[in-house]
Design a protein around this motif. Structure first.
Motif, mmCIF file in Angstrom:
data_model
loop_
_atom_site.group_PDB
_atom_site.id
_atom_site.type_symbol
_atom_site.label_atom_id
_atom_site.label_comp_id
_atom_site.label_asym_id
_atom_site.label_seq_id
_atom_site.Cartn_x
_atom_site.Cartn_y
_atom_site.Cartn_z
ATOM 1 N N HIS A 167 0.813 -1.208 0.000
ATOM 2 C CA HIS A 167 0.000 0.000 0.000
ATOM 3 C C HIS A 167 0.859 1.276 0.000
ATOM 4 C CE1 HIS A 167 -2.900 -3.014 1.209
ATOM 5 N NE2 HIS A 167 -2.257 -3.202 2.326
ATOM 6 N N MET A 168 2.075 1.168 -0.527
ATOM 7 C CA MET A 168 2.912 2.364 -0.562
ATOM 8 C C MET A 168 2.345 3.372 -1.551
ATOM 9 S SD MET A 168 6.740 0.776 -0.354
ATOM 10 C CE MET A 168 7.302 -0.063 1.126
ATOM 11 N N LYS A 169 2.314 4.604 -1.145
ATOM 12 C CA LYS A 169 1.774 5.670 -1.977
ATOM 13 C C LYS A 169 2.944 6.483 -2.509
ATOM 14 C CE LYS A 169 -1.501 9.511 -1.954
ATOM 15 N NZ LYS A 169 -2.478 10.275 -1.132
ATOM 16 N N ILE A 170 3.189 6.378 -3.811
ATOM 17 C CA ILE A 170 4.286 7.097 -4.456
ATOM 18 C C ILE A 170 3.681 8.085 -5.442
ATOM 19 C CG2 ILE A 170 6.351 6.874 -5.865
ATOM 20 C CD1 ILE A 170 6.647 4.019 -4.832
ATOM 21 N N ARG A 171 4.055 9.338 -5.304
ATOM 22 C CA ARG A 171 3.515 10.357 -6.201
ATOM 23 C C ARG A 171 4.589 11.380 -6.536
ATOM 24 N NH1 ARG A 171 -0.237 14.220 -2.224
ATOM 25 N NH2 ARG A 171 1.485 14.825 -0.828
ATOM 26 N N THR A 172 4.375 12.109 -7.586
ATOM 27 C CA THR A 172 5.289 13.197 -7.948
ATOM 28 C C THR A 172 4.668 14.527 -7.529
ATOM 29 O OG1 THR A 172 4.316 13.317 -10.152
ATOM 30 C CG2 THR A 172 6.251 11.914 -9.887
ATOM 31 N N ILE A 173 5.517 15.445 -7.089
ATOM 32 C CA ILE A 173 5.046 16.756 -6.654
ATOM 33 C C ILE A 173 5.984 17.838 -7.180
ATOM 34 C CG2 ILE A 173 3.996 15.829 -4.551
ATOM 35 C CD1 ILE A 173 6.383 17.016 -2.985
ATOM 36 N N GLN A 174 5.539 19.066 -7.093
ATOM 37 C CA GLN A 174 6.367 20.222 -7.420
ATOM 38 C C GLN A 174 6.690 20.946 -6.119
ATOM 39 O OE1 GLN A 174 7.235 21.156 -10.834
ATOM 40 N NE2 GLN A 174 6.509 19.037 -11.097
ATOM 41 N N CYS A 175 7.937 21.321 -5.939
ATOM 42 C CA CYS A 175 8.337 22.027 -4.714
ATOM 43 C C CYS A 175 8.670 23.483 -5.031
ATOM 44 C CB CYS A 175 9.521 21.336 -4.054
ATOM 45 S SG CYS A 175 11.018 21.270 -5.065
ATOM 46 N N ARG A 176 8.545 24.334 -4.013
ATOM 47 C CA ARG A 176 8.849 25.759 -4.173
ATOM 48 C C ARG A 176 10.287 26.078 -3.793
ATOM 49 N NH1 ARG A 176 3.452 28.767 -1.671
ATOM 50 N NH2 ARG A 176 1.956 27.904 -3.184
ATOM 51 N N SER A 177 10.809 25.313 -2.845
ATOM 52 C CA SER A 177 12.200 25.520 -2.415
ATOM 53 C C SER A 177 12.789 24.167 -2.072
ATOM 54 C CB SER A 177 12.270 26.460 -1.217
ATOM 55 O OG SER A 177 11.621 25.889 -0.111
#
Length: 580
Positions: A314-324
């Motif tokens: 049940h591992m949740k892997i996602r891509t995100i955008q960071c600000r810093s």
């Protein structure tokens, strides 16, 4: 057709591995909890339960009343009592706890086929999975039922602690002495509240070995195995939908009684069959048997297959955008930190970086989620273009910069290229030998050090506490490769696990492969205590009491001295011991 009917989620016990994530109640909260469950539609009313019961009885189904505790409330007892009027005793079983075995309950239980009590170990055995007093309560109730002429059955869930030969023999001996007719062994499912204990799932080989051992036991108590265990030997097919199903407290019908999530709902839509009493059970099952997933026989339990397809647990892997991405650091000798990922899939039991869940909003357990900061290299390039003061950058302060996902996304490598361009000193601490991939870049830095964490050279200890991290052997080999190529390396011996971390063996293994060594005491004050307790209970029960009592400053001072002496003996500079 067999039905496992969880009449209620409410239970006087709070077991760590409860598959229905039971709601713990006591005399002062039991009626409030019952009302709340009904008010929010999470449990059927008495009238609705009677409708469901009538439907089952009209179909002639065999019913196992379970929960929660199906006899904890008077109104639930009314349902079971009515079942004894509409069905013969041979079609009714009750799986209950040993709390409040009243005369009314005794009288009722005389009218059913079987009464089941779960007993995982003897009362004197420390068992993280069951609250103190649980096993004793079950044993006392078992004795009372036998004395009253009620047919009983003992049940045990198989996980590493219960599968120890000494535990199996001691429980079987007791059951024989009590003249319990049957003992059923169940497979451990990481579902419901037990989802967070996936590391307790045993291998097929271990289950088969345990079953073979149990078949050598001789005594009056008959031993038999749950269908999902028998299927490991090629015996039978999955009974879901065709021979058995489950129904949850709110009336949801599940193809498999074990396919339950932490909200006591079907774990996936593929198991969700319908809702009672709005729908008739005959119509629900007829429709289910036409579904593609239930049209053919399955030679492995469907819930096991489903869990296996999610072997990442049940591992949740996602891509995100960071600000810093470049943050100032308060760590000694480190000016900045860069974390290309949020979370860590190594899932180390002792990790105290789990505190970040308070700020990230993740509901998944630590080690079960990873956010990939896809734009981290670009953000870092913009931040360095502003010419901040040059300083040492630590890669991976609350994550490991060399996650398994790094093989694909190569964020850490891209970050290293940017730091190299700006000539920033780099410090890396990791548990992964993947760092060797970037050796070509690391050799170009004017100031660079790479540390690998080694808590033990024992592979079994590492698997218990660092389940998804590369093996200690691979880490030590990585240190050697980097060191031979002129890169400054160090071993981080931490946390030191009392009685499990063999410092002498570690120093022997790293000699000639590192420039220095650092060490750290075990920190059990950061939300990891329960998880450490779980592993110790299952794998090292003899150490549980000492760990739970804690290790004082005097103990760790002695360990620090021992570490310094070993460092001197092996001529490895010792650069610090971190106390918690």
């Amino acid at each position: 057709m067999d039905v496992i009917w969880n009449l209620t989620r409410i239970c006087p016990w709070d077991c760590a591995i409860c598959c229905v994530t039971a709601l713990h109640a006591c005399e002062t909260t039991k009626f409030y909890l019952k009302k709340r469950q009904k008010d929010y539609g999470m449990e059927l009313s008495l009238a609705e339960k009677m409708q469901v019961l009538k439907d089952f009885c009209d179909e002639g189904f065999d019913i196992d009343f379970s929960g929660g505790d199906p006899l904890y409330y008077s109104e639930d007892m009314q349902v079971v009592e009515q079942a004894t009027v509409w069905l013969p005793a041979s079609k009714i079983s009750v799986s209950m706890t040993g709390v409040e075995l009243t005369e009314r309950k005794i009288e009722l239980l005389r009218k059913v086929k079987n009464v089941e009590f779960t007993i995982d170990s003897l009362p004197e055995v420390q068992n993280f999975a069951r609250p103190t007093g649980y096993n004793l309560s079950s044993i006392v109730a078992l004795k009372e039922c036998i004395a009253a002429g009620i047919r009983t059955r003992a049940v045990m869930v198989l996980y590493p602690l219960t599968m120890k030969e000494s535990n199996l023999r001691s429980v079987y001996k007791m059951l024989c002495e009590l003249e319990v007719p049957e003992w059923e062994l169940l497979r451990f499912y990481p579902v419901g509240r037990a989802k967070r204990f996936s590391r307790l799932v045993s291998s097929k080989e271990d289950y088969l070995k345990t079953m073979a051992l149990l078949r050598t036991f001789r005594g009056p108590t008959k031993i038999f195995f749950q269908h999902s265990l028998r299927m490991l030997e090629g015996d039978g097919v999955c009974p879901a939908v065709h021979k058995a199903f489950g129904i949850l407290p709110d009336g949801n019908v599940s193809a498999c009684a074990w396919a339950i999530n932490v909200q006591a709902q079907p774990i996936d839509d593929c198991f969700r069959l319908g809702k009672m009493p709005e729908q008739k059970i005959g119509d629900i099952l007829k429709a289910a048997q036409k579904r593609a997933e239930y049209r053919h026989d399955a030679h492995e339990s469907r819930i096991i297959t489903w869990l296996g397809k999610r072997s990442d647990n049940h591992m949740k892997i996602r891509t995100i955008q960071c600000r810093s991405v470049l943050t100032k650091s308060n760590l000694p000798k480190v000016d900045y930190c860069v974390n290309p990922y949020v979370g860590c899939l190594h899932a180390c039991v002792y990790c105290y970086a789990r505190f970040i869940r308070r700020f990230t909003g993740h509901g998944e357990p630590w080690g079960h989620f990873l956010d990939i900061k896809l734009n981290a290299p670009e953000v870092l390039a913009r931040e360095l273009a502003k010419k901040p003061r040059r300083g040492t950058v630590l890669l991976g302060s609350v994550t490991d910069a060399y996650q398994p996902s790094e093989r694909k996304h190569r964020l850490t490598r891209a970050i290293l290229e940017i730091l190299l361009k700006h000539d920033f000193p780099v410090s890396i601490l990791t548990k992964s030998d993947l760092v060797v991939r970037d050796m070509d870049l690391l050799k170009q830095f004017s100031d660079c050090e790479v540390g690998l964490t080694v808590t033990s050279t024992d592979e079994s200890v590492a698997r218990s506490f660092e389940p998804h991290a590369p093996s200690p052997k691979k880490r030590i080999e990585a240190l050697g490769t980097l060191h031979q190529n002129g890169i400054t390396t160090y071993a981080f011996i931490g946390p030191i696990l009392p009685e499990l971390t063999n410092l002498e063996l570690i120093f022997e293994a790293i000699q000639g492969k590192v420039n220095f060594v650092m060490a750290e005491s075990l920190n059990m004050k950061c939300g990891n205590r329960h998880f450490i307790e779980t592993v110790l209970s299952a794998k090292y029960p003899g150490l549980l009491h000492a760990y739970m009592a804690g290790f004082n400053k005097g103990y760790w001072d002695e360990v620090e001295v021992a570490t310094e002496k070993l460092a001197a003996k092996h001529q490895i500079p010792h650069k610090g011991f971190f106390h918690h």
